[in-house]
Scaffold this active site. Structure first.
Site, PDB file in Angstrom:
ATOM      1  N   HIS A  97     -34.670  17.399   9.459  1.00 46.93           N
ATOM      2  CA  HIS A  97     -35.917  17.987   9.935  1.00 46.93           C
ATOM      3  C   HIS A  97     -35.702  19.200  10.845  1.00 46.93           C
ATOM      4  CE1 HIS A  97     -37.715  14.430   8.260  1.00 46.93           C
ATOM      5  NE2 HIS A  97     -37.039  13.627   9.075  1.00 46.93           N
ATOM      6  N   VAL A 128     -39.336  15.143  -1.031  1.00 48.03           N
ATOM      7  CA  VAL A 128     -37.937  15.013  -1.454  1.00 48.03           C
ATOM      8  C   VAL A 128     -37.894  14.152  -2.712  1.00 48.03           C
ATOM      9  CG1 VAL A 128     -35.656  14.137  -0.822  1.00 48.03           C
ATOM     10  CG2 VAL A 128     -37.066  15.307   0.886  1.00 48.03           C
ATOM     11  N   GLN A 129     -38.664  13.069  -2.698  1.00 48.75           N
ATOM     12  CA  GLN A 129     -38.701  12.144  -3.837  1.00 48.75           C
ATOM     13  C   GLN A 129     -39.014  12.870  -5.151  1.00 48.75           C
ATOM     14  OE1 GLN A 129     -40.034  11.593  -0.825  1.00 48.75           O
ATOM     15  NE2 GLN A 129     -40.154   9.406  -0.322  1.00 48.75           N
ATOM     16  N   PHE A 134     -45.610  18.403   2.361  1.00 46.23           N
ATOM     17  CA  PHE A 134     -45.642  16.945   2.387  1.00 46.23           C
ATOM     18  C   PHE A 134     -47.000  16.539   2.948  1.00 46.23           C
ATOM     19  CE2 PHE A 134     -44.089  12.862   1.816  1.00 46.23           C
ATOM     20  CZ  PHE A 134     -44.265  12.076   2.932  1.00 46.23           C
ATOM     21  N   ASN A 141     -33.243  13.897   4.827  1.00 48.56           N
ATOM     22  CA  ASN A 141     -34.232  14.943   5.085  1.00 48.56           C
ATOM     23  C   ASN A 141     -33.952  15.446   6.489  1.00 48.56           C
ATOM     24  OD1 ASN A 141     -36.385  16.622   5.193  1.00 48.56           O
ATOM     25  ND2 ASN A 141     -37.942  15.068   4.718  1.00 48.56           N
ATOM     26  N   ARG A 160     -43.298  23.823   4.832  1.00 50.81           N
ATOM     27  CA  ARG A 160     -42.297  23.354   5.802  1.00 50.81           C
ATOM     28  C   ARG A 160     -40.907  23.796   5.378  1.00 50.81           C
ATOM     29  NH1 ARG A 160     -41.335  16.797   4.598  1.00 50.81           N
ATOM     30  NH2 ARG A 160     -40.653  17.093   2.427  1.00 50.81           N
ATOM     31  N   THR A 201       0.850  -1.202   0.000  1.00 45.33           N
ATOM     32  CA  THR A 201       0.000   0.000   0.000  1.00 45.33           C
ATOM     33  C   THR A 201       0.882   1.248   0.000  1.00 45.33           C
ATOM     34  OG1 THR A 201      -0.194   0.113   2.412  1.00 45.33           O
ATOM     35  CG2 THR A 201      -1.827  -1.219   1.228  1.00 45.33           C
ATOM     36  N   ASP A 202       2.106   1.099   0.547  1.00 47.01           N
ATOM     37  CA  ASP A 202       3.027   2.245   0.524  1.00 47.01           C
ATOM     38  C   ASP A 202       3.425   2.579  -0.913  1.00 47.01           C
ATOM     39  OD1 ASP A 202       6.187   3.232   0.828  1.00 47.01           O
ATOM     40  OD2 ASP A 202       4.763   4.046   2.300  1.00 47.01           O
TER      41      ASP A 202
HETATM   42  O1  LIG Z   1     -40.219  14.490   1.579  1.00 46.11           O
HETATM   43  C1  LIG Z   1     -40.524  13.606   2.396  1.00 46.11           C
HETATM   44  N1  LIG Z   1     -40.563  12.315   1.978  1.00 46.11           N
HETATM   45  C2  LIG Z   1     -40.906  11.290   2.822  1.00 46.11           C
HETATM   46  O2  LIG Z   1     -40.936  10.131   2.387  1.00 46.11           O
HETATM   47  C3  LIG Z   1     -41.229  11.632   4.169  1.00 46.11           C
HETATM   48  N2  LIG Z   1     -41.610  10.899   5.258  1.00 46.11           N
HETATM   49  N3  LIG Z   1     -41.770  11.745   6.279  1.00 46.11           N
HETATM   50  N4  LIG Z   1     -41.507  13.010   5.867  1.00 46.11           N
HETATM   51  C4  LIG Z   1     -41.165  12.965   4.561  1.00 46.11           C
HETATM   52  N5  LIG Z   1     -40.821  13.946   3.676  1.00 46.11           N
END
Ligand SMILES: O=c1[nH]c(=O)c2nn[nH]c2[nH]1
Length: 295
Positions: A256, A227-228, A159, A254, A176, A57-58
């Protein structure tokens, strides 16, 4: 028992390189942290203490520095591909070399409106990443990315409409805070060899700039339903903007920020539309992952 998989090498190899433009006196710096792992006919070093197959590795660490000196380190994709190919070309018993190059930010200082020739600042712990793997006889796989780009929006995120049952306590929200640490990877179509990667060199900075711009724009402008939903739009946009890439993936925590009911104290209104003071959470956090591929 038998060795079903193995790879070894050097991790956390810190590399700095300076480019000095003799004509203009402008200096440019690059700082990276490199991991290089080798794979191949090395089982006997595990099963029979046969060190004859071991490139120390050296020596791998030395090769990382020598390659940084003799080749370009920017774009990092070319450096990573050059380094990974070296091990396949040099050692017949090595079948794959996995190189990860993490580039740190040294952004040129702007002093009184003028870019300074040799002074830089660390404007964030965001990283530019590359993973290049040379596979003997099968070309070079190159994955590029961004990690640790922390973003927050104070509204423009909702959400609601999620599945509700006897396990559900989360209230629906139409407004949010949304915050995440961007971890994005875009995967290039396999390159035949280092020359093909060098030929593609201009595309790597273009792709990184496009992916970063798209990520920030989509995050800011999308009226996010989740987020999805927002990360999928980021992936679509990157695939559209970067033809050489066939897959884009995101992994987004995520992070919070909880509302805080203060009504117990003299009836303070601090929830819903009156919410101003929130409690940022270190954990638990949501973690949302996806990979989107060119259809
Ligand atoms: O954007 C989000 N996706 C999720 O799947 C989720 N679950 N709790 N909060 C959330 N916020």
């Amino acid at each position: 028992p038998f060795v079903s998989s193995a790879r070894y090498g050097k991790d956390n190899v810190r590399v700095y390189k300076v480019h000095r433009d003799q004509a203009t006196g402008v200096q440019t710096v690059y700082e990276m942290t490199v991991c290089c792992l080798l794979e191949g006919d090395i089982a006997s070093s595990y099963t029979h203490a046969d060190n004859s197959v071991v490139v120390a590795t050296d020596s791998i660490k030395n090769t990382i520095y020598i390659t940084a000196k003799q080749s370009t380190v920017h774009p990092p994709e070319v450096y990573a591909a050059t380094l990974s190919s070296h091990f396949i070309e040099k050692y017949g018993h090595i079948h794959a070399a996995h190189v990860k190059v993490v580039t740190h930010r040294w952004t040129r200082m702007d002093i009184d409106g003028t870019p300074h020739p040799h002074s830089f600042l660390r404007d964030g712990e965001e990283k530019r990443t590359v993973e290049a793997t040379a596979h003997r006889g099968e070309g070079i796989a190159v994955d590029s990315g961004i990690q640790g780009l922390t973003v927050l929006k104070s509204t423009g995120s909702a959400f609601h409409g999620f599945l509700r049952d006897e396990y559900t306590t989360l209230p629906e929200t139409w407004d949010r805070i949304l915050s995440t640490d961007v971890d994005s990877t875009w995967k290039w179509a396999r390159f035949a060899d280092v020359q093909a990667v060098e030929k593609a060199a201009p595309q790597f900075d273009q792709a990184w700039e496009a992916a970063r711009k798209i990520t920030l724009k989509q995050f800011a402008e999308d009226n996010s339903a989740s987020v999805q939903a927002t990360m999928y739009k980021m992936c679509e946009n990157i695939l559209e903007a970067v033809p050489g890439v066939n897959h884009v993936e995101y992994s987004l925590p995520n992070k919070h920020y909880f509302e805080l009911d203060l009504s117990w104290h003299k009836g303070i209104k601090n929830t819903g539309k009156d919410a101003e003071v929130y409690v940022p959470q270190s954990g638990p956090n949501g973690l949302i992952k996806c990979e989107v591929s060119r259809g």
